[in-house]
Design a protein around this motif. Structure first.
Motif, mmCIF file in Angstrom:
data_model
loop_
_atom_site.group_PDB
_atom_site.id
_atom_site.type_symbol
_atom_site.label_atom_id
_atom_site.label_comp_id
_atom_site.label_asym_id
_atom_site.label_seq_id
_atom_site.Cartn_x
_atom_site.Cartn_y
_atom_site.Cartn_z
ATOM 1 N N GLU A 51 0.800 -1.231 0.000
ATOM 2 C CA GLU A 51 0.000 0.000 0.000
ATOM 3 C C GLU A 51 0.834 1.283 0.000
ATOM 4 N N PRO A 52 1.910 1.379 0.801
ATOM 5 C CA PRO A 52 2.707 2.615 0.758
ATOM 6 C C PRO A 52 3.308 2.884 -0.627
ATOM 7 N N THR A 53 3.823 1.844 -1.272
ATOM 8 C CA THR A 53 4.385 2.017 -2.608
ATOM 9 C C THR A 53 3.293 2.380 -3.602
ATOM 10 N N ARG A 54 2.138 1.746 -3.463
ATOM 11 C CA ARG A 54 1.004 2.049 -4.346
ATOM 12 C C ARG A 54 0.595 3.513 -4.223
ATOM 13 N N ALA A 55 0.550 4.017 -2.984
ATOM 14 C CA ALA A 55 0.157 5.419 -2.769
ATOM 15 C C ALA A 55 1.144 6.368 -3.444
ATOM 16 N N VAL A 56 2.436 6.044 -3.378
ATOM 17 C CA VAL A 56 3.442 6.888 -4.022
ATOM 18 C C VAL A 56 3.263 6.873 -5.539
ATOM 19 N N LEU A 57 3.019 5.702 -6.113
ATOM 20 C CA LEU A 57 2.835 5.615 -7.566
ATOM 21 C C LEU A 57 1.623 6.430 -8.017
ATOM 22 N N SER A 63 0.946 13.904 -10.193
ATOM 23 C CA SER A 63 1.858 15.051 -10.296
ATOM 24 C C SER A 63 2.637 15.057 -11.606
ATOM 25 N N GLY A 64 2.380 14.085 -12.477
ATOM 26 C CA GLY A 64 3.052 14.049 -13.775
ATOM 27 C C GLY A 64 4.419 13.400 -13.749
ATOM 28 N N THR A 117 18.153 -2.114 -14.129
ATOM 29 C CA THR A 117 19.024 -0.990 -13.792
ATOM 30 C C THR A 117 18.483 0.314 -14.360
ATOM 31 N N THR A 118 17.991 0.266 -15.598
ATOM 32 C CA THR A 118 17.431 1.463 -16.236
ATOM 33 C C THR A 118 16.257 2.006 -15.437
ATOM 34 N N VAL A 119 15.366 1.117 -14.992
ATOM 35 C CA VAL A 119 14.152 1.549 -14.290
ATOM 36 C C VAL A 119 14.449 1.960 -12.851
ATOM 37 N N VAL A 120 15.346 1.250 -12.191
ATOM 38 C CA VAL A 120 15.549 1.448 -10.755
ATOM 39 C C VAL A 120 16.556 2.556 -10.444
ATOM 40 N N MET A 121 17.559 2.740 -11.302
ATOM 41 C CA MET A 121 18.674 3.611 -10.947
ATOM 42 C C MET A 121 18.699 4.939 -11.689
ATOM 43 N N SER A 122 17.662 5.295 -12.392
ATOM 44 C CA SER A 122 17.663 6.521 -13.187
ATOM 45 C C SER A 122 17.817 7.765 -12.311
ATOM 46 N N ASN A 123 18.799 8.602 -12.644
ATOM 47 C CA ASN A 123 18.991 9.862 -11.921
ATOM 48 C C ASN A 123 18.019 10.948 -12.387
ATOM 49 N N ARG A 124 17.416 10.738 -13.559
ATOM 50 C CA ARG A 124 16.497 11.749 -14.108
ATOM 51 C C ARG A 124 15.089 11.630 -13.523
ATOM 52 N N HIS A 125 14.760 10.477 -12.965
ATOM 53 C CA HIS A 125 13.383 10.256 -12.531
ATOM 54 C C HIS A 125 13.218 10.204 -11.016
ATOM 55 N N TYR A 126 14.314 10.077 -10.281
ATOM 56 C CA TYR A 126 14.221 9.987 -8.825
ATOM 57 C C TYR A 126 15.166 10.999 -8.190
ATOM 58 N N ALA A 127 14.799 11.407 -6.972
ATOM 59 C CA ALA A 127 15.641 12.343 -6.235
ATOM 60 C C ALA A 127 16.978 11.684 -5.913
ATOM 61 N N THR A 128 18.052 12.439 -6.086
ATOM 62 C CA THR A 128 19.389 11.875 -5.858
ATOM 63 C C THR A 128 20.048 12.413 -4.592
ATOM 64 N N GLY A 129 19.735 13.609 -4.187
ATOM 65 C CA GLY A 129 20.337 14.185 -2.976
ATOM 66 C C GLY A 129 19.455 13.969 -1.759
ATOM 67 N N VAL A 130 20.038 14.163 -0.568
ATOM 68 C CA VAL A 130 19.303 13.961 0.681
ATOM 69 C C VAL A 130 18.162 14.957 0.797
ATOM 70 N N ARG A 138 8.168 14.141 1.777
ATOM 71 C CA ARG A 138 7.106 14.943 2.385
ATOM 72 C C ARG A 138 5.915 15.080 1.440
ATOM 73 N N GLU A 139 6.194 15.153 0.139
ATOM 74 C CA GLU A 139 5.124 15.309 -0.851
ATOM 75 C C GLU A 139 4.504 13.982 -1.268
ATOM 76 N N GLY A 140 5.009 12.888 -0.702
ATOM 77 C CA GLY A 140 4.470 11.575 -1.033
ATOM 78 C C GLY A 140 4.882 11.092 -2.409
ATOM 79 N N LEU A 141 6.056 11.543 -2.890
ATOM 80 C CA LEU A 141 6.490 11.212 -4.244
ATOM 81 C C LEU A 141 7.761 10.364 -4.282
#
Length: 369
Positions: A51-57, A63-64, A117-130, A138-141
């Motif tokens: 459920e937590p992962t589902r809510a984030v997706l 949010s696009g 690796t392409t899906v999980v490690m992309s720097n363009r799609h996920y936050a990289t810094g702390v 905080r935004e649930g993303l």
């Protein structure tokens, strides 16, 4: 227009429900459909994670935010199925083939891991810094690394039509040709009826004119996903013509909830089957059959929910010409007050299906006015 037609009366809606139920039971959809879009595949995958992962997706969809593209997650499913077929091959009596099989499995596994690796490690799609990760959390993303892995595992099961290997394809082509030849020669002979029946049986197993699936659950989810894509891609649905209806039906959430139910139902049915294969006493057998009957009620509700989505797709596509006119744009703001109480989602399968039918009724009414 879809193979399913249930855009009219309650009787036609019932026929559509029955048609969807029948197609899923046969694990077969007429003709060939495009693979599911990334959006549809992710919505289906969201129903297979916690459920937590589902809510984030869901939040990321609203949010696009997207996931990295690998050229279609249906292709990923085909790779996984092919690898599993090679793994399942028996090499006991063919020791010389064992090395070939292992090499093929290794090659396919390498391709799958590259896509992971392409899906999980992309720097363009996920936050990289702390700081960026904290903000997204905080935004649930924010998706943690283990959550991305879980999403990829779910995407590996993206519903897709069955695909055959090159050897099987050649074999099926020969069987198709032979069946056609025998049917033609026997058409005017005394045994013509029997030959026609026999070739029909052959067709049931080797006909490739239609999309076939591994089980009824994949069939249902693929049909729901293609209906989601048909509605979402429609210019009419994206226009101001159906702005109110878009606010009443969250397509991504609807498909995700269908996936949640289908995934849970499949898991319980599998467990029941396992118990049924190992039981020894009549009392246990009767209890298993009773629970299977209860599950079939849930399955019928679920196919009805998907039928409502199919019907909406039919109606939206039928309204596209009318939606282009300015008069239609003006009339789009009128709603049917008789069923406003269905706008609020109750969370039950029946109410969700009725809500989808409600939107479909508005689409049908507007483009016919």
């Amino acid at each position: 227009m879809s193979e399913f037609d249930g855009s009219g009366s309650a009787e036609q809606r019932a026929r559509l429900d029955a048609e969807v139920h029948s197609r899923c039971a046969d694990c077969r959809l007429l003709g060939h459909s495009e693979p599911l879009s990334d959006a549809a595949a992710i919505a289906v995958a969201a129903g297979r994670v916690d459920e937590p992962t589902r809510a984030v997706l869901i939040n990321r969809w609203h949010s696009g935010r997207t996931l990295p593209s690998i050229g279609g997650f249906g292709t990923l499913r085909n790779l996984v199925d092919e690898r599993d077929r090679w793994l399942a091959k028996d090499t006991t009596s063919k020791p010389g083939s064992a090395l070939v099989y292992r090499l093929r499995v290794a090659e396919l596994t390498k391709r799958i891991n590259h896509q992971r690796t392409t899906v999980v490690m992309s720097n363009r799609h996920y936050a990289t810094g702390v700081r960026a990760a904290r903000k997204e959390r905080r935004e649930g993303l924010h998706l943690d690394l283990d959550q991305r892995d879980a999403v990829f595992d779910a995407l590996m099961k993206t519903p897709a039509p069955r695909r055959f290997g090159p050897v099987a394809e050649r074999g099926l082509s020969l069987v198709d040709a032979a069946a056609d030849r025998v049917s033609t020669l026997a058409r005017r002979t005394p045994v013509g009826d029997r030959v026609e029946w026999a070739t029909g049986v052959v067709d049931q197993f080797v006909d490739r004119k239609d999309d076939r699936f591994v089980d009824r659950y994949d069939t249902l989810l693929f049909l729901a996903g293609t209906s989601f894509d048909r509605v979402r891609r429609s210019p009419a649905w994206q226009s101001t013509y159906f702005e109110i209806q878009r606010n009443q039906l969250d397509l991504f959430v609807e498909l995700t909830e269908i996936s949640v139910d289908a995934t849970s139902l499949r898991a319980v049915a599998t467990e029941l089957n396992r118990i049924g294969e190992t039981m020894v006493d009549e009392e246990t057998a009767a209890q298993v059959e009773s629970r299977r009957g209860a599950l079939e009620v849930v399955w019928s509700q679920l196919t009805g929910r998907v039928a409502a989505l199919v019907r909406l797709a039919n109606l939206v596509e039928s309204s596209e010409g009318e939606a282009r006119t300015s008069d239609a744009m003006t009339r789009a703001h009128s709603l049917d007050d008789r069923i406003d109480d269905l706008v609020g989602r109750s969370g039950s399968r029946e109410m969700s299906a009725e809500n989808t039918h409600f939107v479909g009724d508005q689409v049908r009414t507007q483009w016919r006015d």
